[in-house]
Design a protein around this motif. Sequence first.
Motif, PDB file in Angstrom:
ATOM      1  N   SER A  63       0.871  -1.179   0.000  1.00  0.00           N
ATOM      2  CA  SER A  63       0.000   0.000   0.000  1.00  0.00           C
ATOM      3  C   SER A  63       0.905   1.224   0.000  1.00  0.00           C
ATOM      4  O   SER A  63       1.885   1.278   0.745  1.00  0.00           O
ATOM      5  N   PRO A 105      -0.190   2.998   9.863  1.00  0.00           N
ATOM      6  CA  PRO A 105      -1.442   2.263   9.706  1.00  0.00           C
ATOM      7  C   PRO A 105      -2.349   2.818   8.620  1.00  0.00           C
ATOM      8  O   PRO A 105      -3.146   2.092   8.042  1.00  0.00           O
ATOM      9  N   THR A 106      -2.224   4.116   8.348  1.00  0.00           N
ATOM     10  CA  THR A 106      -3.025   4.757   7.305  1.00  0.00           C
ATOM     11  C   THR A 106      -2.126   5.644   6.464  1.00  0.00           C
ATOM     12  O   THR A 106      -0.948   5.852   6.785  1.00  0.00           O
ATOM     13  N   ARG A 136       2.360  -5.962   4.681  1.00  0.00           N
ATOM     14  CA  ARG A 136       1.022  -6.537   4.545  1.00  0.00           C
ATOM     15  C   ARG A 136       0.581  -7.207   5.849  1.00  0.00           C
ATOM     16  O   ARG A 136      -0.567  -7.042   6.291  1.00  0.00           O
ATOM     17  N   ARG A 137       1.482  -7.948   6.467  1.00  0.00           N
ATOM     18  CA  ARG A 137       1.143  -8.642   7.718  1.00  0.00           C
ATOM     19  C   ARG A 137       0.776  -7.668   8.824  1.00  0.00           C
ATOM     20  O   ARG A 137      -0.127  -7.926   9.625  1.00  0.00           O
ATOM     21  N   GLU A 138       1.486  -6.521   8.865  1.00  0.00           N
ATOM     22  CA  GLU A 138       1.257  -5.544   9.933  1.00  0.00           C
ATOM     23  C   GLU A 138       0.218  -4.496   9.556  1.00  0.00           C
ATOM     24  O   GLU A 138      -0.105  -3.624  10.368  1.00  0.00           O
ATOM     25  N   GLY A 139      -0.317  -4.585   8.345  1.00  0.00           N
ATOM     26  CA  GLY A 139      -1.326  -3.621   7.914  1.00  0.00           C
ATOM     27  C   GLY A 139      -0.786  -2.212   7.791  1.00  0.00           C
ATOM     28  O   GLY A 139      -1.471  -1.241   8.173  1.00  0.00           O
TER      29      GLY A 139
END
Length: 269
Positions: A63, A105-106, A136-139
């Motif tokens: 992301s 996180p964002t 990805r695992r930790e978002g």
Amino acid sequence: MDLSELPTDVPVKDASTVILLRDGATGPEIFLLRRVVSMEFAGGMTVFPGGGVDPQDATADVSWAGPPVSWWAARFGVDEARAKALVCAAVRETFEECGVLLAGPTADTVVADTAQYADARKALESRQLSFSEFLRREGLVLRADLLRPWANWITPVGESRRYDTRFFVAAAPAGQIADGETSEAASVAWRSPAEALSDWRGGDTILLPPTWTQLSSLAEFGSVADVLAAEPEIPVILPTLYQEDGQLRVRFPGQDPYYEAVVHPWSKR
């Protein structure tokens, strides 16, 4: 060593280096690592966090917040896959080498404390975990907007290892602590550009030309905000090796103060 004895067919690998900044009492301070002497490249040198691009950096499924990959490609004059790899490598290497993580996180937040990722950091450094898997695992969202493109230097022909290195600048996120918990660092320190250059002139540290040049340019700025607001031209700088009075040196733009101030390893070969 004579110039004719130096290798000329060493492949050039991509690398990313991040000049990590914070505001100090007299202006910007920069996080510096002294590499362990046994390192094959730049052993014993004082450098910024960074390292080579991994093949997985170009295909990392992450992301992304900030300027699109196309913008980075235009700034560095490369294709989009290469630009993505350079940015991912910059964020990954900074986390591996000093524990600072430019992700959150964002898209508009950043991790406040990276201690919880200590095990993942070790797994990343040993290549047991990929950077995209970790995010990805930790978002977590990669914060490309916290980076700024700064410079581009290529290791001279004749060196046993050669890198096409893109330099970035970034402010250290509030709450995160830069450290030396990596196998590649003998010591670490926050220094103002003036202090770092004074250490070098006194013979306490060894700076390669790209590091010296960036420190010299950053000495002109009064704050981290000023650095981040700058939009420097990014010419490709390819120094060349030459001999002078039987000594091997490297020729690069603005080199005279570098050689006038102190004796360097380039002149001891």
